[in-house]
Scaffold this active site. Sequence first.
Site, PDB file in Angstrom:
ATOM      1  N   GLY A 167     -42.266  -5.036   9.077  1.00  0.00           N
ATOM      2  CA  GLY A 167     -42.498  -5.016  10.518  1.00  0.00           C
ATOM      3  C   GLY A 167     -41.199  -4.855  11.272  1.00  0.00           C
ATOM      4  O   GLY A 167     -40.111  -5.100  10.728  1.00  0.00           O
TER       5      GLY A 167
ATOM      6  N   LYS B 186     -35.090 -15.220   7.247  1.00  0.00           N
ATOM      7  CA  LYS B 186     -33.893 -14.400   7.389  1.00  0.00           C
ATOM      8  C   LYS B 186     -32.703 -15.235   6.946  1.00  0.00           C
ATOM      9  O   LYS B 186     -32.626 -16.430   7.281  1.00  0.00           O
ATOM     10  CB  LYS B 186     -33.728 -13.995   8.857  1.00  0.00           C
ATOM     11  CG  LYS B 186     -34.803 -13.041   9.335  1.00  0.00           C
ATOM     12  CD  LYS B 186     -34.652 -11.683   8.670  1.00  0.00           C
ATOM     13  CE  LYS B 186     -35.505 -10.642   9.341  1.00  0.00           C
ATOM     14  NZ  LYS B 186     -35.323  -9.322   8.728  1.00  0.00           N
TER      15      LYS B 186
ATOM     16  N   LYS C 168     -41.253 -15.535   4.740  1.00  0.00           N
ATOM     17  CA  LYS C 168     -39.937 -14.925   4.519  1.00  0.00           C
ATOM     18  C   LYS C 168     -38.990 -15.517   5.535  1.00  0.00           C
ATOM     19  O   LYS C 168     -39.354 -15.654   6.703  1.00  0.00           O
ATOM     20  CB  LYS C 168     -40.079 -13.415   4.694  1.00  0.00           C
ATOM     21  CG  LYS C 168     -38.852 -12.642   5.166  1.00  0.00           C
ATOM     22  CD  LYS C 168     -39.118 -11.134   5.100  1.00  0.00           C
ATOM     23  CE  LYS C 168     -38.411 -10.389   6.211  1.00  0.00           C
ATOM     24  NZ  LYS C 168     -38.715  -8.932   6.182  1.00  0.00           N
TER      25      LYS C 168
ATOM     26  N   SER D  33     -42.311 -13.416   8.978  1.00  0.00           N
ATOM     27  CA  SER D  33     -40.863 -13.320   8.900  1.00  0.00           C
ATOM     28  C   SER D  33     -40.308 -14.307   9.916  1.00  0.00           C
ATOM     29  O   SER D  33     -40.613 -14.204  11.111  1.00  0.00           O
ATOM     30  CB  SER D  33     -40.436 -11.889   9.236  1.00  0.00           C
ATOM     31  OG  SER D  33     -39.034 -11.789   9.278  1.00  0.00           O
TER      32      SER D  33
ATOM     33  N   ASP E  87     -34.728 -12.410   3.451  1.00  0.00           N
ATOM     34  CA  ASP E  87     -34.280 -11.082   3.882  1.00  0.00           C
ATOM     35  C   ASP E  87     -32.880 -11.223   4.458  1.00  0.00           C
ATOM     36  O   ASP E  87     -32.677 -11.935   5.448  1.00  0.00           O
ATOM     37  CB  ASP E  87     -35.241 -10.529   4.946  1.00  0.00           C
ATOM     38  CG  ASP E  87     -34.926  -9.086   5.337  1.00  0.00           C
ATOM     39  OD1 ASP E  87     -33.941  -8.513   4.810  1.00  0.00           O
ATOM     40  OD2 ASP E  87     -35.669  -8.536   6.175  1.00  0.00           O
TER      41      ASP E  87
ATOM     42  N   ASP F 288     -35.274  -2.469   1.701  1.00  0.00           N
ATOM     43  CA  ASP F 288     -35.812  -2.127   3.018  1.00  0.00           C
ATOM     44  C   ASP F 288     -34.938  -0.996   3.575  1.00  0.00           C
ATOM     45  O   ASP F 288     -35.242   0.198   3.384  1.00  0.00           O
ATOM     46  CB  ASP F 288     -35.789  -3.397   3.905  1.00  0.00           C
ATOM     47  CG  ASP F 288     -36.189  -3.164   5.355  1.00  0.00           C
ATOM     48  OD1 ASP F 288     -36.363  -2.004   5.765  1.00  0.00           O
ATOM     49  OD2 ASP F 288     -36.318  -4.145   6.125  1.00  0.00           O
TER      50      ASP F 288
ATOM     51  N   LYS G  38     -41.812   0.702   5.811  1.00  0.00           N
ATOM     52  CA  LYS G  38     -41.981   0.670   7.266  1.00  0.00           C
ATOM     53  C   LYS G  38     -42.240   2.088   7.742  1.00  0.00           C
ATOM     54  O   LYS G  38     -41.478   3.003   7.398  1.00  0.00           O
ATOM     55  CB  LYS G  38     -40.715   0.126   7.940  1.00  0.00           C
ATOM     56  CG  LYS G  38     -40.467  -1.350   7.686  1.00  0.00           C
ATOM     57  CD  LYS G  38     -39.186  -1.821   8.343  1.00  0.00           C
ATOM     58  CE  LYS G  38     -38.979  -3.316   8.116  1.00  0.00           C
ATOM     59  NZ  LYS G  38     -37.633  -3.754   8.515  1.00  0.00           N
TER      60      LYS G  38
ATOM     61  N   GLU H 101     -34.763  -9.577  -0.161  1.00  0.00           N
ATOM     62  CA  GLU H 101     -34.834  -8.284   0.518  1.00  0.00           C
ATOM     63  C   GLU H 101     -33.462  -7.851   1.019  1.00  0.00           C
ATOM     64  O   GLU H 101     -32.768  -8.618   1.685  1.00  0.00           O
ATOM     65  CB  GLU H 101     -35.831  -8.416   1.682  1.00  0.00           C
ATOM     66  CG  GLU H 101     -36.106  -7.134   2.436  1.00  0.00           C
ATOM     67  CD  GLU H 101     -37.158  -7.340   3.538  1.00  0.00           C
ATOM     68  OE1 GLU H 101     -37.929  -8.326   3.463  1.00  0.00           O
ATOM     69  OE2 GLU H 101     -37.208  -6.516   4.470  1.00  0.00           O
TER      70      GLU H 101
HETATM   71  O1  OSB Z   1     -35.599  -6.369   8.182  1.00  0.00           O
HETATM   72  O2  OSB Z   1     -37.667  -6.656   8.104  1.00  0.00           O
HETATM   73  C1  OSB Z   1     -36.640  -6.584   8.758  1.00  0.00           C
HETATM   74  C2  OSB Z   1     -37.368  -7.336  12.442  1.00  0.00           C
HETATM   75  C3  OSB Z   1     -36.463  -6.490  13.063  1.00  0.00           C
HETATM   76  C4  OSB Z   1     -35.637  -5.734  12.277  1.00  0.00           C
HETATM   77  C5  OSB Z   1     -35.698  -5.806  10.884  1.00  0.00           C
HETATM   78  C6  OSB Z   1     -36.609  -6.636  10.274  1.00  0.00           C
HETATM   79  C7  OSB Z   1     -37.441  -7.437  11.063  1.00  0.00           C
HETATM   80  C8  OSB Z   1     -38.384  -8.401  10.530  1.00  0.00           C
HETATM   81  C9  OSB Z   1     -39.545  -8.738  11.433  1.00  0.00           C
HETATM   82  O3  OSB Z   1     -38.230  -9.009   9.491  1.00  0.00           O
HETATM   83  C10 OSB Z   1     -40.854  -8.498  10.816  1.00  0.00           C
HETATM   84  C11 OSB Z   1     -41.961  -8.570  11.846  1.00  0.00           C
HETATM   85  O4  OSB Z   1     -42.149  -7.610  12.626  1.00  0.00           O
HETATM   86  O5  OSB Z   1     -42.655  -9.580  11.882  1.00  0.00           O
HETATM   87 MG    MG Z   2     -35.988  -6.292   6.119  1.00  0.00          MG
END
Ligand code: OSB
Ligand code: MG
Length: 390
Positions: free
Chosen positions: A303, A176, A174, A148, A201, A251, A275, A226
């Site tokens: 994560g 953001k 992925k 991510s 995401d 999510d 999660k 996402e």
């Molecule tokens: O939305 O998946 C998410 C990290 C913090 C809060 C929300 C998210 C995330 C990530 C990080 O996308 C994923 C990771 O731990 O590598």
């Molecule tokens: Mg997410």
Amino acid sequence: MLPGQSISGDRVLISIQSVKLSEIRLPLVHFFETSFGRTYERRIILVQLGSGEAVGYGECTAGEDPLYNSETTDSAWHILSDFLIPRLLGRDLESAADVAPLFGPVRGNRMAKAALETAVWELEARRKGMPLWKHIGGTRTEIPCGVSIGIQESIEKLLEQVRREVGEGYQRVKIKIKPGWENEPLRAIRSEFPDLHLMVDANSAFTLNDIPLFRRLDKLGLMMIEQPLAHDDIVDHAVLQREIATPVCLDESIHHAEDARKAFEMGSCRIINVKLGRVGGFTEAIRINRYCLEHNIPIWCGGMLESGVGRAHNIALSTLAGFVLPGDVSASKRYYARDTVCPPVVVTERGTILAPETPGLGYELDWERIAAATVRTQQFSTEKGKPADV
Ligand code: OSB
Ligand code: MG
């Protein structure tokens, strides 16, 4: 027989006699930016359970601020110490599967619940001398990994990061997104990496007014989008999914197996990110796994910037049969210069993590690192706190 362990018929009972909460502060090697903000340093609650000779470890995935969901490090500490730990301490459990129902009357606060619940599963696995992943019913010995990538300061920085992760062998990327950071960065990645398994995401940053944007993104061949819409929505997501070809993945909106069932029945998504913290622990995650296997729905493990303890739990979860897509479970070094476990979590050149063979987490705790990062602790024991009268 060990203290904390008793035999009733042929059932082995677990009774948690001590709980230690520790808050640690871990700086990230690089800030992590999502549509809801930037994180520079994690405030993580580690849980250590004692039952006779046996120990179990858990990690709370709540964020520092209530921006991903309503929980925070401090709210979780409060719910753990004032409501959940008193319910758990000294109570006879037939198995770790009894913990989730014990916490049922407490509404929400699933990340606080999962910190304890996952630790009881871990303790039970150690007591049986089994790796946690086998204990929860996992079958995969090698899990597929993705990364991510947070919002970057420039498209060039983003491309550098994608090149680095692809070079490390990760099976999917992925990124953001947020309004204004979507089409352009994605097109830049696509022109350099036409075949990359790519997804986005949005962490709830868009609305149905953005359907024209999502139609443009449809042309980029993304694996999934996402959580594009509101954190608490499954109705508008169904409208969006009918309008676009790219699968929607939920999510934030999915808190338990019933949410998952309703979202699929309504057509709100075609994929789910699971999660442990968001769903309250292994029992509920296993329930979602079972439902999705029965309905042929692909899932993957998300994560929350976990340190090694939570990361090891995520590895265990990812070995369940339904977790067919690469998850956001990646190497420790992407986030932490020195993790809370040793050796740190590493990724093979195939972009996989090997399920560990030793009992429980399968990783040793790095006590020196944990001690240096600890800012507060609180101890609970059966002598001090009697089980809640419920
Ligand atoms: O939305 O998946 C998410 C990290 C913090 C809060 C929300 C998210 C995330 C990530 C990080 O996308 C994923 C990771 O731990 O590598
Ligand atoms: Mg997410």
